[in-house]
Write an enzyme that holds these catalytic residues in place. Structure first.
Site, PDB file in Angstrom:
ATOM      1  N   TYR A   8       0.760  -1.260   0.000  1.00 14.43           N
ATOM      2  CA  TYR A   8       0.000   0.000   0.000  1.00 14.43           C
ATOM      3  C   TYR A   8       0.785   1.302   0.000  1.00 14.43           C
ATOM      4  O   TYR A   8       0.918   1.987   1.018  1.00 14.43           O
ATOM      5  CB  TYR A   8      -0.905   0.078   1.227  1.00 14.43           C
ATOM      6  CG  TYR A   8      -1.690  -1.126   1.569  1.00 14.43           C
ATOM      7  CD1 TYR A   8      -2.578  -1.688   0.656  1.00 14.43           C
ATOM      8  CD2 TYR A   8      -1.577  -1.686   2.836  1.00 14.43           C
ATOM      9  CE1 TYR A   8      -3.338  -2.788   1.003  1.00 14.43           C
ATOM     10  CE2 TYR A   8      -2.338  -2.785   3.187  1.00 14.43           C
ATOM     11  CZ  TYR A   8      -3.211  -3.333   2.264  1.00 14.43           C
ATOM     12  OH  TYR A   8      -3.954  -4.404   2.628  1.00 14.43           O
ATOM     13  N   ASP A  95      -0.275   0.317   6.336  1.00 14.09           N
ATOM     14  CA  ASP A  95      -1.649   0.834   6.315  1.00 14.09           C
ATOM     15  C   ASP A  95      -2.060   1.191   7.740  1.00 14.09           C
ATOM     16  O   ASP A  95      -3.124   0.837   8.226  1.00 14.09           O
ATOM     17  CB  ASP A  95      -2.610  -0.192   5.702  1.00 14.09           C
ATOM     18  CG  ASP A  95      -2.478  -1.558   6.326  1.00 14.09           C
ATOM     19  OD1 ASP A  95      -1.421  -1.849   6.935  1.00 14.09           O
ATOM     20  OD2 ASP A  95      -3.415  -2.355   6.212  1.00 14.09           O
ATOM     21  N   THR A 127      -7.136 -18.289  15.477  1.00 14.88           N
ATOM     22  CA  THR A 127      -7.250 -18.794  14.104  1.00 14.88           C
ATOM     23  C   THR A 127      -5.892 -19.279  13.587  1.00 14.88           C
ATOM     24  O   THR A 127      -5.449 -18.911  12.513  1.00 14.88           O
ATOM     25  CB  THR A 127      -7.821 -17.711  13.166  1.00 14.88           C
ATOM     26  OG1 THR A 127      -7.062 -16.509  13.341  1.00 14.88           O
ATOM     27  CG2 THR A 127      -9.275 -17.439  13.466  1.00 14.88           C
ATOM     28  N   GLU A 185       0.684 -14.835   8.160  1.00 19.77           N
ATOM     29  CA  GLU A 185       0.461 -14.738   9.610  1.00 19.77           C
ATOM     30  C   GLU A 185       0.387 -16.115  10.270  1.00 19.77           C
ATOM     31  O   GLU A 185       0.840 -16.299  11.408  1.00 19.77           O
ATOM     32  CB  GLU A 185      -0.830 -13.943   9.875  1.00 19.77           C
ATOM     33  CG  GLU A 185      -1.038 -13.572  11.320  1.00 19.77           C
ATOM     34  CD  GLU A 185      -2.202 -12.598  11.479  1.00 19.77           C
ATOM     35  OE1 GLU A 185      -1.957 -11.392  11.600  1.00 19.77           O
ATOM     36  OE2 GLU A 185      -3.366 -13.049  11.441  1.00 19.77           O
TER      37      GLU A 185
END
Ligand code: NAG
Ligand code: NAG
Length: 235
Positions: A8, A95, A127, A185
Site C-alpha cells: 500500500y 496501512d 485462528t 500470519e
C-alpha cells in the site's frame, strides 16, 4: 535500525509523517520501503540521521501473495544488505499510523505483537492453521499467543531465520497446492510458538479502532490501523 513499509504505497505518507513524530525519535532509522511503484513513494521530510531507501520488488495480483512474498523479500534483503546496514529490523505494514511513542523499548532479539482481536481470547479460539497437512499446522491443544502479521522484528539474524523458515514453509504448501488460512500470519504464529520471542508487545502497539472498542485499561494507542477499503486499493 530499520522499518519496512510493506504494501500500500497510498498509506506511506501518513505512515512516514507520524513515524517521524513518534517512532524511534532521536535514533538512526532507515525506512526500507518495498514497493512495485517506486515513483509513487512520497517525499516526506526526515529528521537528521534518518533516511528512506526504496527497494523495488515485483507485484502480485493478490494481496495474499504480496503479503506472503514479503517473508521471502525480507529474507532475501536480510542476506544481501540488512545484515550489513542495520542492527534491528522492525517489519510493519504501512496501512497504519503512529499515534504515540514507539521507541527502543520494543527492541529485543526476537519480538512479536499480540493481535488485538485475540489478546483476551482463549487459545482454542485462535485462528491458527489447524489442518494437519499444512506446514503452519498447530495442534488443538497447543499455542500460547496469537501474533499479528503486521508487526514483528528483532535482530537481523533472528529475523532472517524467521522469514527464511516461513518462506520455506510457504514454498512447501504451494507445491502441495494449499495455502494456510491466514497466509504469512499463520506461518509467523507457528514459528513464534516453537521459537519463543524474547519480547511480546501488547496491543497498545497494534490496534484497530474500527474493529474493536478500546478497553479502558489501554491508556495509550501507539500504532493504529488507518481505515481502508480493500476493494478500492486492489482493484
Ligand atoms: C504489476 O504492475 C504493472 C505496472 O504497474 C502492471 O502493468 C501489471 O498488470 C501488474 N501485475 C499484476 C500481476 O498485478
Ligand atoms: C529471492 O532470491 C531468490 C534467489 O536469488 C530469487 O530467485 C527470488 O526471486 C527472490 N525473491 C524475491 C521475492 O525477491
Amino acid at each position: 535500525m530499520l522499518v519496512l513499509g510493506l504494501r500500500y504505497v497510498v498509506f506511506l505518507e501518513l505512515f512516514l509523517q507520524t513515524a517521524e513524530k513518534h517512532f524511534m525519535v532521536g535514533h538512526r532509522v532507515t525506512y526500507y520501503v518495498f514497493t512495485n511503484r517506486p515513483t509513487d513513494v512520497p517525499r516526506v521530510p526526515l529528521a537528521e540521521g534518518r533516511q528512506l531507501v526504496v527497494l523495488e520488488v515485483r507485484n502480485y495480483s493478490r494481496w495474499q501473495d504480496v503479503s506472503m512474498h514479503c517473508m521471502e523479500m525480507i529474507s532475501n534483503f536480510s542476506q544481501q544488505r540488512f545484515l550489513l546496514e542495520v542492527d534491528y529490523l522492525v517489519c510493519m505494514d504501512v496501512d497504519m499510523k503512529f499515534s504515540d511513542h514507539v521507541g527502543v523499548e520494543i527492541l529485543s532479539p526476537l519480538f512479536g505483537t499480540l493481535y488485538p482481536g485475540f489478546y483476551r481470547a482463549a487459545c482454542e479460539a485462535f485462528t491458527y492453521e489447524r489442518r494437519l497437512q499444512f506446514q503452519a499446522y498447530i495442534p488443538r491443544d497447543e499455542g500460547d499467543f496469537y501474533y499479528a502479521g503486521g508487526f514483528f522484528g528483532g535482530s537481523v539474524v533472528e529475523v532472517l531465520q524467521l522469514t527464511t523458515a516461513c518462506h520455506q514453509a510457504m514454498v512447501v504448501d504451494r507445491a502441495n497446492g494449499i495455502e494456510a488460512v491466514w497466509h504469512d500470519e499463520s506461518h509467523l504464529n507457528k514459528y513464534l510458538l516453537y521459537h519463543k520471542p524474547t519480547k511480546v508487545l501488547s496491543p497498545e502497539y497494534l490496534w484497530d479502532e474500527q474493529m474493536l472498542q478500546r478497553p479502558p485499561f489501554l491508556r495509550k494507542l501507539r500504532y493504529v490501523a488507518v481505515p481502508k477499503n480493500h476493494a478500492e486499493i486492489w482493484n
